[in-house]
Design an enzyme around this catalytic site. Structure first.
Site, mmCIF file in Angstrom:
data_model
loop_
_atom_site.group_PDB
_atom_site.id
_atom_site.type_symbol
_atom_site.label_atom_id
_atom_site.label_comp_id
_atom_site.label_asym_id
_atom_site.label_seq_id
_atom_site.Cartn_x
_atom_site.Cartn_y
_atom_site.Cartn_z
ATOM 1 C CG ASP A 177 -7.672 -4.887 7.094
ATOM 2 O OD1 ASP A 177 -8.829 -4.538 6.793
ATOM 3 O OD2 ASP A 177 -6.905 -5.439 6.298
ATOM 4 C CE LYS A 192 -3.754 -1.979 2.822
ATOM 5 N NZ LYS A 192 -4.869 -1.780 1.880
ATOM 6 N NE ARG A 245 -11.172 -9.638 -2.353
ATOM 7 C CZ ARG A 245 -11.527 -8.700 -3.237
ATOM 8 N NH1 ARG A 245 -11.705 -9.022 -4.511
ATOM 9 N NH2 ARG A 245 -11.711 -7.453 -2.862
#
Length: 503
Positions: A290, A279, A353
């Site tokens: 997170d 990032k 995910r």
């Protein structure tokens, strides 16, 4: 110690506190008085409403005007908090009371004891009013001080709230529920606000396990060896870049007379650097949040146990730290998940995910009647809905049930579609699918399509993307502090209660 909350039906003039809270609405020509404000106005000889007009108070949401009583009442300060415009037909929604109570709590730092007359505001049933005022008062008094080196001289939030009601006996149950919900949200906020050097995967699993044991839950923690043996390829891949190995936590509550089985899943990335798809440095420090989905489902199953609900709930929590290193997973790797499906990794920053895939597959093995998953999954959620509104996707009925529950609980959510054509963006030439679509359009919805691959056909399910609402990077507002917010604990609880009612 957390602040206390109780109710009283004693006359206002016989009470004593460091401050009293009343509400006013926003009208076309200035503040609209409520029964509580009028009661204090009478006690002060008709001076309160006149003083508000001179001070320019409007009754807008989050507006708090403090007025000295000058010895005219058993409290030195009156905090007049805005409720906003009344609803069509009059009255104020429970969320307006909740926000007003929280704003008052924040404005009264340095005042130890507070009497609140917000429950006297009409327009909603008494139980809802009491619960909203109790929640807002307690949540607005939250502060995270674990890393403050000194507290001397710093104003602290109120430690004692007393709600004035017609019958104190009737207030006991709503305030007990408010206390339980506030404690659950405090757990989430504390976990989210704890820095990642102290809340690494093993530590989050340990704290979650400790909370579960205290609530009388069945607890299971899988370490790295157990994850290998169990085929949790997604959790292992994401966690491989950190020297602090991944975990998977399972917490199970089995209520008496349970006829409904609910699976909860929450994303537990204790810090997300993006991995090799690193990032930008700006705002990376916000990635301490997170694991907000993990914290929320841990707290929710403990809350369900505290309330003794007749349901079976299992929270499955995958936990990892996403860092770049010589052992980190790479773009172009193919990961095999617990259910045997395979994903080509195209972006290591779409890691949430990847760990959720294993957790969803494991949760589905329990054959739940409903599956609720929540995660800080996509930046696209903020682009689509902003920082305060979560996006909800999944099977149509379950998605809509979650959104309906959110409207009652006061947590803003919006139903989002899963257009079939977006699924094609996940097609891979070498595996079952890729983990991230190169096309940025509809990113939140594409993320839901990936998760759907791990939910068996026929299982009602919902995915709640809380990338923005779970962590407030701006100024406090209402009962919401800066940092961890506790979203979506209240919606998860309300949804579970609806599932119980539906049998």
């Amino acid at each position: 110690m957390p602040p206390t909350i109780s109710a009283t039906d004693r006359p206002l003039e016989k009470l004593s506190a460091d401050a009293v809270v009343v509400g006013v609405g926003k009208g076309p020509d200035g503040p609209l008085p409520t029964p509580g404000a009028e009661a204090v106005d009478r006690l002060l000889g008709g001076r309160l409403l006149t003083a508000l007009a001179h001070l320019g108070a409007t009754g807008a949401e989050d507006e708090v005007t403090r007025v000295a009583s000058l010895g005219q009442g058993p409290f030195p300060v009156v905090a007049v908090v805005g409720l906003g415009a009344p609803q069509v037909g009059g009255g104020y929604a429970p969320e307006a009371l909740r926000r007003a109570a929280g704003a008052a709590s924040r404005a009264l730092s340095g005042r130890a004891s507070v009497v609140t007359l917000l429950a006297a505001v009409g327009g909603t049933p008494d139980g809802q009013r009491l619960h909203a005022v109790g929640e807002g008062s307690l949540l607005g008094a939250y502060e995270f001080t674990a890393y403050k080196s000194a507290t001397d001289g710093r104003p602290t939030p109120p430690r004692e709230f007393t709600v004035v009601v017609p019958d104190a006996g009737d207030a006991k149950a709503p305030l007990q529920r408010a206390r339980a919900v506030a404690d659950a949200i405090t757990l989430v906020r504390d976990l989210v606000n704890t820095p990642p050097n102290d809340l690494y995967p093993a530590e989050l699993a340990a704290r979650g396990a400790a909370a579960g044991k205290a609530a009388g839950l069945k607890v299971e923690v899988l370490d790295q060896d157990a994850l290998i043996a169990g085929g949790y390829g997604g959790v292992l891949a994401v966690g491989g870049g950190s020297a602090r190995g991944p975990r998977l936590l399972r917490l199970t509550y089995s209520g008496k007379r349970a006829r409904t089985k609910v699976a909860l899943v929450g994303k537990g990335i204790t810090f997300d650097s993006g991995g090799l798809s690193i990032k930008p440095a700006a705002n990376m420090h916000h990635m301490t949040s997170d694991m907000a989905g993990a914290a929320a489902v841990i707290a929710t199953v403990c809350l369900v146990a505290e309330l003794g609900l007749p349901v079976e709930v299992t929270a499955t929590v995958p936990i990892a730290e996403n860092l770049p290193s010589g052992t980190a997973y790479r773009p172009a790797d193919v990961v095999t998940f617990r259910n045997g499906k395979k994903a080509e990794i195209t972006n290591t920053d779409a890691e949430g995910r990847v760990i959720l895939a294993d957790a969803l597959a494991r949760a589905a093995e329990d054959s739940p009647d409903a599956l609720l998953e929540t995660s800080t999954l996509t930046g696209a959620q903020l682009v689509a809905l902003g920082s305060r509104t979560a996006g909800v996707m999944g099977s149509d009925d379950m998605r809509d049930a979650v959104v309906a529950a959110s409207a009652r609980s006061g947590e803003a959510m919006w139903a989002m579609p899963m257009p079939a054509e977006l699924r094609r963006g996940l097609d891979s030439p070498i595996a079952d699918f890729v983990n991230a679509n190169a096309d940025r359009m509809g990113g939140m919805l594409v993320g839901a399509h990936f998760l759907a691959e791990f939910v068996p056909d026929g299982v009602p399910w919902a995915h709640i993307d809380i990338a923005g609402p779970s962590y407030n990077t701006g100024a406090p507002w209402g009962y919401t502090p800066k940092g961890g917010t506790g979203v979506p604990v209240r919606t998860l609880l309300a949804t579970i209660e609806d599932l119980i009612a539906d049998g």
